[in-house]
Design a protein around this motif. Structure first.
Motif, PDB file in Angstrom:
ATOM      1  N   VAL A  15       5.181   0.041   3.959  1.00  0.00           N
ATOM      2  CA  VAL A  15       4.772   0.242   1.657  1.00  0.00           C
ATOM      3  C   VAL A  15       4.936  -0.840   1.540  1.00  0.00           C
ATOM      4  O   VAL A  15       4.216  -1.981   0.990  1.00  0.00           O
ATOM      5  CB  VAL A  15       5.271   1.442   1.544  1.00  0.00           C
ATOM      6  N   ASP A  43      -0.139   4.046   1.179  1.00  0.00           N
ATOM      7  CA  ASP A  43      -0.581   5.443   2.101  1.00  0.00           C
ATOM      8  C   ASP A  43       0.007   6.157   3.279  1.00  0.00           C
ATOM      9  O   ASP A  43       0.050   7.182   3.345  1.00  0.00           O
ATOM     10  CB  ASP A  43      -2.143   4.368   2.731  1.00  0.00           C
ATOM     11  N   THR A  62       0.885  -1.362   0.149  1.00  0.00           N
ATOM     12  CA  THR A  62       0.252  -0.195  -0.286  1.00  0.00           C
ATOM     13  C   THR A  62       0.954   1.240   0.244  1.00  0.00           C
ATOM     14  O   THR A  62       2.122   1.254   0.761  1.00  0.00           O
ATOM     15  CB  THR A  62      -1.131  -0.216   1.220  1.00  0.00           C
ATOM     16  N   PHE A 109       2.374   8.633   1.359  1.00  0.00           N
ATOM     17  CA  PHE A 109       1.102  10.038   0.965  1.00  0.00           C
ATOM     18  C   PHE A 109       0.661  10.647   2.562  1.00  0.00           C
ATOM     19  O   PHE A 109       0.484  11.904   2.737  1.00  0.00           O
ATOM     20  CB  PHE A 109      -0.138   9.323   1.107  1.00  0.00           C
ATOM     21  N   ASP A 110       0.896   9.488   3.894  1.00  0.00           N
ATOM     22  CA  ASP A 110       0.905  10.219   4.976  1.00  0.00           C
ATOM     23  C   ASP A 110       2.313  10.697   5.704  1.00  0.00           C
ATOM     24  O   ASP A 110       2.010  11.431   6.134  1.00  0.00           O
ATOM     25  CB  ASP A 110       0.079   9.217   5.861  1.00  0.00           C
ATOM     26  N   GLN A 143       8.588  12.172   0.574  1.00  0.00           N
ATOM     27  CA  GLN A 143       7.652  12.127  -0.622  1.00  0.00           C
ATOM     28  C   GLN A 143       8.856  12.052  -2.103  1.00  0.00           C
ATOM     29  O   GLN A 143       9.185  11.315  -2.990  1.00  0.00           O
ATOM     30  CB  GLN A 143       6.501  12.923  -0.756  1.00  0.00           C
TER      31      GLN A 143
END
Length: 163
Positions: free
Chosen positions: A128, A4, A2, A7-8, A14
């Motif tokens: 991840v 997510d 994932t 993204f967090d 990033q």
């Protein structure tokens, strides 16, 4: 798997991941393909730019706070920046042996070696790739590390000459 956790993650992480993932793929391609071609030179410049972005973005990542927000991994970033400069200087001087040595060091030390640590339990890339599992990444890291050590051993040992 994932995305997510990415993204967090903070913006610096990033950017770091957005630069290092294509640098890892492009670097592998460059190491495997013919050298000295116009394509190699163009993709090599792109790869070096990605490596500089990766190194610079790491200075804004302070997940491991050992010394005023910095950790030993930030020393690697300094070495990467100097290594990128050395790769350029040696390529322009046509010192291909030094250029090759520096670029391999940047790839295997800066991307592969450091990248293995990002999959350890508690790190974002572990979440991840493995959903936070604690055993699977250790096995994967151990297998890759052993393969790398075997490859280094094979490169370093003296070759038998055929007469």
């Amino acid at each position: 798997m994932t995305l997510d956790p990415l993204f967090d993650a903070p913006f610096a992480i990033q950017i770091h991941v957005a630069a290092v993932v294509p640098a890892a793929l492009l670097g592998a391609y460059l190491l495997l393909r013919p050298k000295g071609t116009p394509r190699h030179r163009l993709l090599g410049k792109i790869w070096l730019c990605l490596m500089v972005i990766t190194a610079l973005s790491s200075f804004f990542i302070h997940q491991i706070n050992l010394f005023y927000g910095f950790s030993p991994i930030h020393l690697l970033s300094v070495f990467v920046l100097f290594g990128c400069w050395g790769a350029i200087v040696n390529a322009r001087r046509h010192n291909i042996a030094a250029h090759k040595r520096i670029v391999r060091g940047l790839y295997f030390g800066g991307i592969v070696g450091a990248g293995l640590f990002t999959f350890l339990p508690g790190r974002i890339m572990n979440k991840v790739a493995f959903g936070g599992d604690e055993i699977a990444p250790l096995v994967v890291v151990a297998v890759i590390a052993m393969a790398l050590l075997w490859g280094v051993y094979r490169e370093m040992r003296p070759r038998r000459r055929l007469s």
